[in-house]
Design an enzyme around this catalytic site. Structure first.
Site, PDB file in Angstrom:
ATOM      1  CE  LYS A 188      87.200  14.942 -67.887  1.00  0.00           C
ATOM      2  NZ  LYS A 188      86.670  16.204 -67.107  1.00  0.00           N
TER       3      LYS A 188
HETATM    4  C1  LIG Z   1      91.337  17.755 -70.729  1.00  0.00           C
HETATM    5  C2  LIG Z   1      91.357  17.743 -69.376  1.00  0.00           C
HETATM    6  N1  LIG Z   1      92.351  17.885 -68.515  1.00  0.00           N
HETATM    7  C3  LIG Z   1      92.277  17.782 -67.297  1.00  0.00           C
HETATM    8  C4  LIG Z   1      91.225  17.939 -66.490  1.00  0.00           C
HETATM    9  C5  LIG Z   1      91.305  17.807 -64.957  1.00  0.00           C
HETATM   10  O1  LIG Z   1      90.684  16.876 -64.509  1.00  0.00           O
HETATM   11  P1  LIG Z   1      90.116  17.037 -63.052  1.00  0.00           P
HETATM   12  O2  LIG Z   1      88.900  17.858 -63.105  1.00  0.00           O
HETATM   13  O3  LIG Z   1      89.801  15.681 -62.553  1.00  0.00           O
HETATM   14  O4  LIG Z   1      91.314  17.663 -62.175  1.00  0.00           O
HETATM   15  C6  LIG Z   1      90.052  17.902 -67.253  1.00  0.00           C
HETATM   16  C7  LIG Z   1      88.967  17.882 -66.387  1.00  0.00           C
HETATM   17  O5  LIG Z   1      87.771  18.855 -66.788  1.00  0.00           O
HETATM   18  C8  LIG Z   1      89.829  17.957 -68.582  1.00  0.00           C
HETATM   19  O6  LIG Z   1      88.967  17.937 -69.263  1.00  0.00           O
END
Ligand SMILES: Cc1ncc(COP(=O)(O)O)c(C=O)c1O
Length: 397
Positions: A188
């Site tokens: 990110k």
């Molecule tokens: C659109 C979206 N939602 C939720 C997430 C979940 O985030 P995390 O990987 O921090 O749990 C991601 C991460 O890849 C994402 O791209």
């Protein structure tokens, strides 16, 4: 030796390392001043009154579903073009996922695809989780108007969109939603290792989210429900006392991660400027590859903070499959990815929604490919990726 280009990666600098080291030398490794400072900076950055840090974007989505009181018998509309976690959050609390289709060009939920999902869903829909895919914003004003007219709660999945702006407001300001959710995974724009956060304008939701991220515990005497065990004979709160009205989770973010998050967040403008310049360089370098390769259609009501560099490729006309193209690029140390296989196509959800057909999402999925985009890239890397793509697709200069 050619430099390996991943589709995304963090940029960690000496001051980030110093910020983390300072926490490691301090008294407090978790839920201390670095967490508070990170939350304050995030709230300021996205112009929201409350920011609540937690252990991941997935945890943030789960907390959002819990704080809204979603549960068995409730339905949640989720665009199928997203990461697994958006839909899974509804399942964690026992709610049903109603997958919405997306615009085949941008991959975004639209008022029309939301309306279609609501008709298909029938009764019991309680919430919608719009996803700001790739950093581009859904039409939040129109989506919110439709959602509110059906009495729905709105949680923006802004995991791709830290720094994006719409109608003069940063994504996460929650002008058109109850909460917004962020991820600080290393691919990110801002990295915490693992980390997430929620933002909201709603005081009661913020309080519930803070409680739920730490076991459902409260130490706030104003919230205590059992006075005879909470207070002493003088009516003072007992110093050891905490209370749990409903179970929560340990979804706290550590001060170590928050120190990294705050140090990175302070660089958001610079990181976004680099990413924007790289996307503009891609636009220039990809222009000669049209019509086989096209950039994503752009939404004019949004200033995106690009999370990934997605292009649309007409693989059928090129006579090459996507897998062939990806393998040929990998042989040149260029790593690509597909964001995403529509979630309703995952075995678990196929089973729950058999026979569901979402043609917009399928159209997007068939042609998308994510090329490298990260802050440590140079414009010459963009030229290299586009030249390799042209070669692999047999597009002559
Ligand atoms: C659109 C979206 N939602 C939720 C997430 C979940 O985030 P995390 O990987 O921090 O749990 C991601 C991460 O890849 C994402 O791209």
């Amino acid at each position: 030796m050619m430099r390996r280009l991943p589709y995304g990666r963090q940029l960690i600098e000496d001051d980030d390392i110093a910020a983390v080291t300072a926490v490691l030398r301090s008294d407090c490794l978790t839920t201390g001043p670095a967490t508070t400072a990170f939350e304050a900076l995030l709230a300021e950055t996205v112009a929201a009154p409350h920011a609540i840090a937690c252990s991941s974007g997935t945890a943030a989505l789960h907390l959002a579903a819990l704080a809204l009181g979603l549960g068995p018998g409730d339905k949640v509309v989720v665009p199928t073009l997203t990461f697994l976690a958006t839909a899974n959050a509804a399942r964690y609390v026992g709610a049903e996922v109603v997958f919405a289709d997306v615009d085949a060009g941008t991959g975004l939920l639209t008022p029309a695809t939301l309306a279609e999902a609501l008709v298909r869903a029938g009764d019991g829909v309680k919430a919608v989780f719009p996803v700001h895919l790739n950093g581009q914003c859904c039409d939040m004003a129109a989506i919110a108007a439709l959602a509110r007219s059906h009495g729905l709660k709105i949680v923006e999945d802004a995991c791709h969109a830290l720094g994006s702006r719409q109608h003069g407001q940063p994504t996460g300001a929650c002008t058109f939603s109850d909460m917004a959710v962020f991820s600080f995974h290393p691919v990110k724009t801002v990295a915490m290792g693992e980390g997430g956060a929620l933002t909201t304008r709603d005081d009661a939701l913020a309080q519930a989210l803070r409680r739920l991220r730490s076991h459902g515990m409260t130490r706030d005497p104003a919230e205590f429900l059992v006075p005879d065990q909470a207070f002493d004979a003088e009516g003072q709160p007992n110093p050891w006392y905490y209370e749990m009205a409903e179970p929560g989770f340990n979804y706290r973010a550590s001060d170590i991660a928050c120190a990294l998050g705050a140090s990175q967040l302070a660089k958001l403008d610079r990181f976004m400027a680099v990413r924007t310049a790289l996307v503009a360089a891609y636009d220039r370098a990809l222009a000669p590859l049209a019509p086989l390769v096209r950039p994503l259609p752009r939404r004019l009501d949004c200033v995106p903070s690009w999370h990934v560099q997605v292009v649309k490729i007409d693989f059928a006309t090129a006579g090459k499959s996507r897998a062939q193209v990806m393998r040929a690029l990998l042989a040149e140390e260029i790593l690509t990815q597909v964001h995403y296989l529509p979630v309703h196509r995952q075995p678990y959800y196929r089973h729950l929604s058999p026979g569901l057909s979402l043609p917009g999402a399928d159209g997007y999925y068939q042609s998308c490919l994510t090329l490298p985009l990260f802050v440590g890239m140079e414009e010459s890397d963009v030229t290299r990726v586009c030249a390799a793509l042209a070669r692999v697709l047999d597009i002559s200069p």
